[in-house]
Design a protein around this motif. Structure first.
Motif, PDB file in Angstrom:
ATOM      1  N   VAL A  85     -39.620  -7.183  20.579  1.00 22.44           N
ATOM      2  CA  VAL A  85     -40.654  -8.512  19.568  1.00 22.44           C
ATOM      3  C   VAL A  85     -40.968  -7.472  18.492  1.00 22.44           C
ATOM      4  O   VAL A  85     -41.268  -5.969  18.244  1.00 22.44           O
ATOM      5  CB  VAL A  85     -42.018  -8.766  20.528  1.00 22.44           C
ATOM      6  N   GLN A  86     -41.675  -8.241  16.992  1.00 25.40           N
ATOM      7  CA  GLN A  86     -41.066  -7.667  15.824  1.00 25.40           C
ATOM      8  C   GLN A  86     -42.111  -8.937  15.364  1.00 25.40           C
ATOM      9  O   GLN A  86     -41.821 -10.036  15.575  1.00 25.40           O
ATOM     10  CB  GLN A  86     -40.123  -6.718  15.222  1.00 25.40           C
ATOM     11  N   GLY A  87     -42.742  -8.315  14.096  1.00 26.57           N
ATOM     12  CA  GLY A  87     -43.121  -9.669  13.162  1.00 26.57           C
ATOM     13  C   GLY A  87     -43.938  -8.876  11.664  1.00 26.57           C
ATOM     14  O   GLY A  87     -43.577  -8.500  11.744  1.00 26.57           O
ATOM     15  N   ARG A 113     -50.604  -3.342  17.643  1.00 26.22           N
ATOM     16  CA  ARG A 113     -50.881  -1.971  17.456  1.00 26.22           C
ATOM     17  C   ARG A 113     -50.912  -1.291  19.086  1.00 26.22           C
ATOM     18  O   ARG A 113     -49.677  -0.067  19.290  1.00 26.22           O
ATOM     19  CB  ARG A 113     -51.658  -1.330  16.342  1.00 26.22           C
ATOM     20  N   ASP A 114     -51.964  -1.422  19.683  1.00 27.74           N
ATOM     21  CA  ASP A 114     -51.664  -0.568  21.261  1.00 27.74           C
ATOM     22  C   ASP A 114     -50.695  -0.822  21.712  1.00 27.74           C
ATOM     23  O   ASP A 114     -50.642   0.204  23.025  1.00 27.74           O
ATOM     24  CB  ASP A 114     -52.463  -1.476  21.840  1.00 27.74           C
ATOM     25  N   ARG A 115     -50.379  -1.753  21.666  1.00 32.13           N
ATOM     26  CA  ARG A 115     -48.263  -1.814  22.249  1.00 32.13           C
ATOM     27  C   ARG A 115     -47.382  -1.221  21.957  1.00 32.13           C
ATOM     28  O   ARG A 115     -46.024  -1.453  21.793  1.00 32.13           O
ATOM     29  CB  ARG A 115     -48.091  -3.354  22.230  1.00 32.13           C
ATOM     30  N   GLY A 116     -47.707  -0.861  20.301  1.00 27.87           N
ATOM     31  CA  GLY A 116     -46.695  -0.449  19.872  1.00 27.87           C
ATOM     32  C   GLY A 116     -45.287  -1.286  18.771  1.00 27.87           C
ATOM     33  O   GLY A 116     -44.330  -1.290  18.518  1.00 27.87           O
ATOM     34  N   ILE A 117     -45.906  -2.247  18.722  1.00 29.32           N
ATOM     35  CA  ILE A 117     -44.895  -4.246  18.447  1.00 29.32           C
ATOM     36  C   ILE A 117     -44.989  -3.468  16.695  1.00 29.32           C
ATOM     37  O   ILE A 117     -45.820  -3.769  16.286  1.00 29.32           O
ATOM     38  CB  ILE A 117     -45.664  -5.258  18.484  1.00 29.32           C
ATOM     39  N   GLU A 118     -43.702  -3.768  15.957  1.00 30.33           N
ATOM     40  CA  GLU A 118     -43.571  -3.711  14.736  1.00 30.33           C
ATOM     41  C   GLU A 118     -43.784  -4.771  13.828  1.00 30.33           C
ATOM     42  O   GLU A 118     -44.021  -5.669  14.189  1.00 30.33           O
ATOM     43  CB  GLU A 118     -42.199  -3.007  14.838  1.00 30.33           C
ATOM     44  N   ILE A 119     -45.767  -4.251  13.071  1.00 27.24           N
ATOM     45  CA  ILE A 119     -45.476  -5.465  12.343  1.00 27.24           C
ATOM     46  C   ILE A 119     -45.709  -4.743  10.511  1.00 27.24           C
ATOM     47  O   ILE A 119     -45.831  -4.158  10.065  1.00 27.24           O
ATOM     48  CB  ILE A 119     -47.444  -4.846  12.153  1.00 27.24           C
ATOM     49  N   MET A 135     -29.983  -9.066  24.188  1.00 27.72           N
ATOM     50  CA  MET A 135     -31.312  -9.842  24.149  1.00 27.72           C
ATOM     51  C   MET A 135     -31.553 -10.038  23.201  1.00 27.72           C
ATOM     52  O   MET A 135     -31.826  -9.529  22.406  1.00 27.72           O
ATOM     53  CB  MET A 135     -31.625  -8.492  25.041  1.00 27.72           C
ATOM     54  N   THR A 136     -32.203 -10.868  23.613  1.00 32.43           N
ATOM     55  CA  THR A 136     -32.630 -12.144  22.050  1.00 32.43           C
ATOM     56  C   THR A 136     -34.197 -11.324  21.469  1.00 32.43           C
ATOM     57  O   THR A 136     -34.973  -9.907  22.069  1.00 32.43           O
ATOM     58  CB  THR A 136     -33.799 -13.252  22.212  1.00 32.43           C
ATOM     59  N   ARG A 137     -33.962 -10.653  19.908  1.00 31.04           N
ATOM     60  CA  ARG A 137     -35.324 -10.237  19.308  1.00 31.04           C
ATOM     61  C   ARG A 137     -35.847 -10.785  18.718  1.00 31.04           C
ATOM     62  O   ARG A 137     -35.391 -12.223  18.031  1.00 31.04           O
ATOM     63  CB  ARG A 137     -34.944  -9.316  18.686  1.00 31.04           C
ATOM     64  N   TYR A 138     -37.107 -11.404  18.835  1.00 36.48           N
ATOM     65  CA  TYR A 138     -38.336 -11.727  18.166  1.00 36.48           C
ATOM     66  C   TYR A 138     -38.626 -11.455  17.162  1.00 36.48           C
ATOM     67  O   TYR A 138     -39.125 -10.224  17.191  1.00 36.48           O
ATOM     68  CB  TYR A 138     -39.124 -12.812  19.975  1.00 36.48           C
ATOM     69  N   HIS A 139     -38.611 -12.853  15.693  1.00 35.62           N
ATOM     70  CA  HIS A 139     -39.343 -12.371  14.783  1.00 35.62           C
ATOM     71  C   HIS A 139     -40.719 -13.144  14.604  1.00 35.62           C
ATOM     72  O   HIS A 139     -39.946 -13.896  14.576  1.00 35.62           O
ATOM     73  CB  HIS A 139     -38.129 -12.125  13.627  1.00 35.62           C
ATOM     74  N   PHE A 140     -41.695 -13.028  14.479  1.00 37.04           N
ATOM     75  CA  PHE A 140     -43.285 -13.680  13.919  1.00 37.04           C
ATOM     76  C   PHE A 140     -43.090 -13.387  12.652  1.00 37.04           C
ATOM     77  O   PHE A 140     -43.608 -12.521  12.238  1.00 37.04           O
ATOM     78  CB  PHE A 140     -44.326 -13.075  15.252  1.00 37.04           C
ATOM     79  N   THR A 141     -43.002 -14.508  11.958  1.00 34.95           N
ATOM     80  CA  THR A 141     -44.057 -14.849  10.623  1.00 34.95           C
ATOM     81  C   THR A 141     -44.566 -14.760  10.739  1.00 34.95           C
ATOM     82  O   THR A 141     -45.542 -16.244  11.121  1.00 34.95           O
ATOM     83  CB  THR A 141     -42.900 -15.915  10.171  1.00 34.95           C
ATOM     84  N   GLY A 142     -45.888 -14.383  10.587  1.00 33.05           N
ATOM     85  CA  GLY A 142     -47.349 -14.634  10.328  1.00 33.05           C
ATOM     86  C   GLY A 142     -47.900 -14.446  11.895  1.00 33.05           C
ATOM     87  O   GLY A 142     -48.915 -14.649  12.634  1.00 33.05           O
ATOM     88  N   ILE A 143     -47.747 -13.162  12.067  1.00 34.12           N
ATOM     89  CA  ILE A 143     -47.917 -12.319  13.261  1.00 34.12           C
ATOM     90  C   ILE A 143     -49.104 -11.325  13.802  1.00 34.12           C
ATOM     91  O   ILE A 143     -49.369 -11.960  15.050  1.00 34.12           O
ATOM     92  CB  ILE A 143     -47.226 -10.719  13.753  1.00 34.12           C
TER      93      ILE A 143
END
Length: 433
Positions: A28-30, A44-50, A1-9
Motif C-alpha cells: 500500500v502507498q498513497g 505513518r505508524d505502519r510505515g505506509i508511504e505518503i 502482488m498488487t500494489r494499491y495506490h490511494f489518491t487522497g489517502i
C-alpha cells in the motif's frame, strides 16, 4: 502482488481502508496534500508511504483507489487512465471487499462513528473482526470473520454496499448541498434497506426509521417500550450510565457503560441488539463495554490544571445538543463553554436558527469563522450572521484566544468538523504557560 495506490489517502474513510489492506498483507502507498491531518498518524505508524499529489506517482502495475472528494480530472486519475491502470472509487472497492466477511454497515445522520467503534470493539472480543471507522482508524485481521464499517449516506455512496446487517441510528436532514429535504434523505436509507441480506437494526425512537420497509427482519431498539430491545431504569451518574435491557418486554440483562448522554445508551443498544442476534453473550458484551476507549474526536478529553478541554466532531445542531448533554451529566457543577466552528456555508445557512438554539444550552458561547470545504470555499453569509442570533456570543480569533481565560474551573467544548483543533491547540499552549 498488487500494489494499491490511494489518491487522497488521508481521507477519513481512505486512511482506514489503506490500514486494513496493509494489515492484511497487501502492498500500500498513497498521496495527498502536505497539510497534517490526524487521520495520517496510523498510516505513518505502519510505515505506509505518503506522497504529495503528483501525476508521476502513477506507474504501470498499480491499482488506484480514488477518494470520492477528487474529480475524474484529477492529474493522478488522468495519468492512470492514460497508462491503462485500473481506477476504483473508494465506495465501489469497499462494496466488493466487504463481501468476504459477515459484514455490518453502520449508518445514520449522527452516531455512525461512535457506534462503529463500539460495535467493532465488542464483536472483536467474540471473533476476530476487521473494521473501518470514520475517525481515520482501521484494522485488517488476517483471520477476520466479521467486518464492521461506517457507511456514509452522503451522495448516496452507501448504495455501493450490500451488507449482511445494516445498523441505522437515525435519519435527519444534513448535507444540504446534496439532499433536498428529509424525504430525500429517507429515500436514500430506504434504498439501502432493500440491499441488506440478513437484518436491519434500527432505532425505533426515530419516526423516519419506523417507516423503513425491507425484505429482511427490522429489529428496533430505543427508550420507547414498544421497541424489540428497550432500555429501562436508566441511572445516570458522573461515572457513566447504567440501564436494564428488555427484549420484547422480557428482562435480558443489566449493563453499565462508562459513557455519558442519551445517545450513548442508544448506540450501546444498537450493539446489544446485533450481538443478541448473532448469539454473543451478555457477559462478554459487558466486559467489552468496560474496556472501550472511545473513538477520535468524540468527546475526547484533555485536562490541563483545573480546566477540562473536550475535542468533539459535533457539526450539526442535533450533535451539539448531545455533546452538551454528555458534558452536563459528567460535569454537573462546572461552567460549559462552547467554542464552535461551523462546517460548510450551505449547512450553516440551512441550520442557522437551529445552531443558535442548540448552542444556547451552553453557559458561554464563542464562534469561530465558518470552515469551507473542498467543494465550497465561500458562501453568502458569515459567522456574524449566526452570532447575531445568540445573546452574549463572541466571535473568537486565534489572536483573541486569551478571552477564554476568564472562565475558571470550566469545561471547554471545542466542536466542529473543520480545523477547530487549532483553537484548542492555541488555548492549550496558553494554559501550559
Amino acid at each position: 502482488m498488487t500494489r494499491y495506490h490511494f489518491t487522497g489517502i488521508k481521507g477519513s474513510g481512505m486512511s482506514p481502508l489503506a490500514q486494513i489492506l496493509f494489515d492484511s498483507g497487501e502492498q500500500v502507498q498513497g498521496s495527498d496534500v502536505d497539510t497534517y491531518y490526524f487521520t495520517e498518524q496510523p498510516l505513518r505508524d505502519r510505515g505506509i508511504e505518503i506522497l504529495t499529489f503528483d501525476e508521476n506517482n502513477i506507474k504501470e502495475g498499480l491499482t488506484v483507489i480514488a477518494g470520492n472528494a477528487f474529480p475524474d480530472d484529477h492529474p493522478e486519475l488522468v495519468r492512470a487512465r492514460e497508462l491503462g491502470v485500473e481506477v476504483i472509487r473508494y465506495h465501489k472497492f469497499l462494496g466488493d471487499y466487504m463481501n468476504r466477511y459477515t459484514s455490518i454497515a453502520i449508518t445514520g445522520a449522527h452516531g455512525k462513528t461512535s457506534t462503529t467503534g463500539l460495535m467493532s470493539h465488542v464483536i472483536d472480543g467474540f471473533m476476530p473482526t476487521s473494521f473501518l471507522i470514520g475517525d481515520g482508524t482501521g484494522a485488517g485481521k488476517p483471520d477476520a470473520s466479521y467486518f464492521v464499517m461506517e457507511a456514509c449516506e452522503y451522495r448516496r455512496h452507501f448504495l455501493a454496499y450490500h451488507p449482511d446487517y445494516a445498523v441505522m441510528t437515525n435519519i435527519d436532514f444534513d448535507h444540504p448541498d446534496y439532499f433536498a429535504n428529509i424525504d430525500d434523505v429517507y429515500n436514500a436509507f430506504q434504498s439501502l434497506a432493500l440491499q441488506v441480506n440478513k437484518a436491519i437494526i434500527a432505532c425505533g425512537d426515530d419516526e423516519q426509521l419506523q417507516k423503513i420497509q425491507a425484505n429482511v427482519p427490522v429489529v428496533y431498539y430505543g427508550f420507547g417500550q414498544e421497541n424489540d430491545f428497550a432500555a429501562r431504569n436508566v441511572v445516570k451518574t458522573t461515572e457513566g450510565t447504567e440501564f436494564e435491557v428488555y427484549v420484547r418486554n422480557e428482562f435480558y440483562s443489566k449493563f453499565f457503560i462508562p459513557l455519558f448522554g442519551d445517545h450513548t445508551v442508544l448506540n450501546s443498544l444498537a450493539v446489544i441488539s446485533l450481538c443478541h442476534y448473532e448469539g454473543i453473550p451478555a457477559n462478554l458484551i459487558q466486559e467489552r463495554f468496560h474496556t472501550y476507549g472511545g473513538v477520535k474526536r468524540r468527546f475526547t478529553e484533555t485536562i490541563i490544571g483545573d480546566e477540562v478541554l473536550v475535542d468533539d466532531y459535533a457539526h450539526h445542531p442535533t450533535e451539539i445538543a448531545a455533546t452538551l448533554q454528555s458534558a452536563r451529566q459528567k460535569y454537573p457543577e462546572r461552567e460549559l463553554v462552547a467554542i464552535f466552528q461551523p462546517h460548510t456555508f450551505t449547512r450553516t445557512k440551512a441550520f442557522l436558527q437551529n445552531f443558535a438554539d442548540s448552542l444556547s444550552g451552553a453557559d458561554a458561547i464563542y464562534l469561530c469563522d465558518i470552515f469551507g470545504s473542498a467543494r465550497e470555499k465561500q458562501g453568502e453569509l458569515s459567522i456574524h450572521d449566526l452570532c447575531n442570533l445568540i445573546e452574549g456570543c463572541e466571535v473568537l480569533q486565534l489572536e483573541t484566544i486569551e478571552h477564554l481565560q476568564k472562565h475558571q474551573h470550566a469545561v471547554f467544548l471545542f466542536m466542529g468538523a473543520g480545523d477547530v483543533h487549532k483553537y484548542q491547540d492555541a488555548f492549550e499552549k496558553l494554559l501550559k504557560k
